[in-house]
Structures are given as C-alpha cells and as structure tokens.
Design an enzyme around this catalytic site. Structure first.
Site, PDB file in Angstrom:
ATOM      1  CG  ASP A  22      45.667  27.558  39.287  1.00  0.00           C
ATOM      2  OD1 ASP A  22      44.430  27.457  39.376  1.00  0.00           O
ATOM      3  OD2 ASP A  22      46.256  28.636  39.052  1.00  0.00           O
ATOM      4  CG  ASN A  70      40.063  28.690  46.322  1.00  0.00           C
ATOM      5  OD1 ASN A  70      40.876  27.787  46.535  1.00  0.00           O
ATOM      6  ND2 ASN A  70      40.244  29.559  45.324  1.00  0.00           N
TER       7      ASN A  70
END
Ligand code: IPE
Ligand code: IPE
Ligand code: MG
Length: 249
Positions: A22, A70
C-alpha cells in the site's frame, strides 16, 4: 544490508509471508507525480521483495495486488493497473524461471480483463515446474468473496451427499479456500502506515503476526523485509498458552 540479513535466524523463518502493498498513490503525490507513476515504481519493490524472500528460503510470498474494491477507483487508474499487470507478468517470467520461483494467483480471476487472464495463465504455466518459492498474486481478491465461495462449494457438496454438514471441520473449510494447500501466513506486512486488513486473507490470518510500517510500497526494499522478519522473530507466539508453557530454544 547484509548485516540485517545476517541477524535473521534461519531456523525460525515464516513459511508464508503475506503483504498488503500500500501507499503507491501517496508516494507518487509526495514526488509530485501522477498516481500511476507510483504503481509503476512499485514494481521494483515487488522484484526486491520476491528476490529477498526466495533467497532466505521463504516458501510462499503472497502479494495483495488488486482487491475487489479497487474496481471502484477511477477508470483510468484501473485500466493503468491492469495494463501494468500484463506488462509486468510478461516481463518477469524470465526472472522467475531464473530464480526457480513458481507463480500462482488467488482471487476472482474470471472477472479480470481477458488480456490479464491470458498473461497470468501463461506465466503460471511457464513457471509451474519451479519449486524454490511460490509467489502468489492476490488479484481481484477479497477475503469475503473467498469465504462466500468456500461456503457455496461446501453447501453444494453437502447437497450432493458428498459431505456431512455435522462433520465439517476446519480442514474442509481451508481446502475450499483459494489458498488450499498453502500454510497460513505466519507474518502479514502492510506498508504505508494504514493499520487495517482491507478484506485480505481473513480466515488465514487468524493467528498471523501483524507488522505495519510507514514506508510507502515503492520505497520497500530487501532491508525492509529483513526488518519485518526480525521483528517477527522477536515475538512470542503463544497461541493462547502462557509464556512458561512454551519450550525455549
Ligand atoms: C497500493 O497503493 C496499490 C493498490 C491498491 C493497487 P495505493 O494505490 O492504494 O496507494 P495509496 O494508498 O492511495 O497511497
Ligand atoms: C488494499 O489497499 C488493497 C491492495 C493493496 C491491493 P487499498 O489502498 O485498496 O486499501 P484501503 O482502501 O486503503 O483500505
Ligand atoms: Mg491504498
């Protein structure tokens, strides 16, 4: 770099390390660049982490590359991520073979664009004979999707009379997950300073050691992996017992 690596106790390595990669977008912003540049820059971190894990003798490395959530990002970014995936997979097969690393994938792969599916399938086939480490890409993955899938497949087997509902055990359930055959990750790493799981491996991380680092994914290097493993090795994994019950090495 070699100093940190030398501190690692090779008799107490995690068999499986999972990583929530991330911080690509924030890394890019910090450098005054578009988000996609952050994703492109994250590929180096993938390479380094994979190589370091294989060199140490880690058996499974699972990287969270794209979650089912996502898809809700701007279309431009989703397209760029899918294109980067195809390009990277195609480019890296040679190195995977050179390093004797097998590629695998978990997630709802049928819903990926055709091109991505093909590139992935080919890379999986081309590396199928490798046995030093398995690199697992979590793609269009979410733990709730995986668990629902497992529930449905077990329910069908019960319906068909192949399994008895009262006799179902944890092994039956684990075998219905996408990670069938893999040990649960002993260590889960998340970069970028966020301290959440974001729908990753919920069943499998029941007893994982969690490691959070503020480092953004594109800056993650071999040393960062070594630090995470050293931190893991300094922990006492009690599994519900008390300290005195554990045999000290
Ligand atoms: C991780 O970086 C990559 C993916 C989730 C695909 P992000 O893109 O989430 O970066 P941040 O969290 O916005 O900085
Ligand atoms: C988690 O990162 C998913 C991946 C690393 C692929 P996100 O950036 O999507 O997670 P949230 O939205 O911050 O929880
Ligand atoms: Mg993020």
């Amino acid at each position: 770099m070699e100093e940190l690596k030398a501190e690692i106790n090779t008799d107490n390595l995690p068999r499986h390390i999972a990583v929530i990669m991330d911080g690509n977008g924030r890394w890019a912003k910090q450098h005054g660049k578009p988000r996609v540049f952050g994703h492109q820059s994250g590929v180096k971190a993938v390479r380094e982490t994979t190589e370091a894990a294989a060199e140490l003798g880690i058996e499974y490395l699972t990287l969270y590359a794209f979650s089912t959530e996502n898809w809700n990002r701007p279309k431009f970014e989703v397209n760029a991520l899918m294109a980067l995936l195809v390009e990277t997979i195609r480019k890296e097969v040679k190195t995977l073979n050179k390093n004797n690393i097998r590629l695998a994938a978990i997630g709802d792969l049928d819903k990926l664009p055709g091109k991505s599916q093909k590139a992935l399938q080919k890379a999986i086939e081309d590396t199928a004979g490798n046995d030093r480490m398995t690199l697992v890409l979590a793609l269009n993955y979410s733990a709730k999707w995986e668990i629902m899938n497992a529930v449905k497949s077990l329910a069908k087997e019960v319906e068909a009379g192949k399994l008895n509902a009262d006799e179902l055990d944890e092994t039956d359930f684990a075998d219905a997950l996408a990670t069938k055959g893999m040990p649960d990750p002993e260590l889960l790493i998340r970069t970028s300073g966020e301290t959440r799981i974001s729908n990753f491996l919920l069943w499998q991380i029941a007893y994982s050691e969690l490691y959070f680092t503020p480092t953004f994914w594109p800056d993650f290097r071999k040393d960062d992996l070594y630090k995470a493993i050293l931190d893991y090795q300094n922990r006492e994994r009690r599994f519900g017992k008390i300290s005195e019950q554990l045999s000290k090495g």
